[in-house]
Design a protein around this motif. Structure first.
Motif, short mmCIF file in Angstrom:
data_model
loop_
_atom_site.label_atom_id
_atom_site.label_comp_id
_atom_site.label_asym_id
_atom_site.label_seq_id
_atom_site.Cartn_x
_atom_site.Cartn_y
_atom_site.Cartn_z
N ARG A 39 0.85 -1.19 0.00
CA ARG A 39 0.00 0.00 0.00
C ARG A 39 0.88 1.24 0.00
NH1 ARG A 39 -2.53 -3.73 -0.92
NH2 ARG A 39 -4.57 -4.38 -0.18
N GLN A 47 -4.79 5.29 1.68
CA GLN A 47 -4.03 4.11 1.27
C GLN A 47 -4.45 3.72 -0.15
OE1 GLN A 47 -1.74 2.14 3.01
NE2 GLN A 47 -1.68 3.67 4.62
N ILE A 94 -3.80 0.76 -3.28
CA ILE A 94 -3.27 -0.56 -3.61
C ILE A 94 -2.22 -0.43 -4.70
CG2 ILE A 94 -3.83 -2.81 -4.65
CD1 ILE A 94 -6.69 -2.44 -3.48
#
Length: 82
Positions: free
Chosen positions: A63, A71, A73
C-alpha cells in the motif's frame, strides 16, 4: 482483449508495480508521444479492473499513501509461476 486493456497491460509490462494514480500518470507521459494510446482516468482504472478480474494483474499486498493521505493498492503484473 480490447485496445484499452492492451495499453494497460503494456504499461504494466514496462513498469511491473503501480497504483491506479501511477498508472494514470504513466499513461499520460507515454501518450505524449502517441495520443492514440491516451486513456481517460476512469478508462485506465476500468481497464486495470478488467485485467484484475481476468487474473492478469493482482494486488501486490503493498500500500502507498496518496497525496491526500489515503491508502492505495499497488497492483502488479502476474508473472509465470504465480
Amino acid at each position: 482483449m480490447t485496445r484499452g486493456q492492451r495499453i494497460v497491460l503494456e504499461l504494466f509490462q514496462i513498469r511491473n508495480h503501480m497504483t491506479d494514480s501511477e498508472l494514470i500518470d504513466f499513461n499520460r507521459r507515454e501518450a505524449m508521444c502517441d495520443q492514440s494510446r491516451r486513456l481517460s482516468e476512469s478508462g485506465a482504472r476500468s481497464r486495470r479492473a478488467e485485467l484484475t478480474a481476468g487474473g492478469l494483474i493482482v494486488d501486490s499486498g503493498i500500500r502507498k499513501l496518496t497525496e491526500n493521505g489515503r491508502q492505495s493498492i499497488v497492483w502488479k503484473l502476474v508473472t509465470e509461476g504465480e
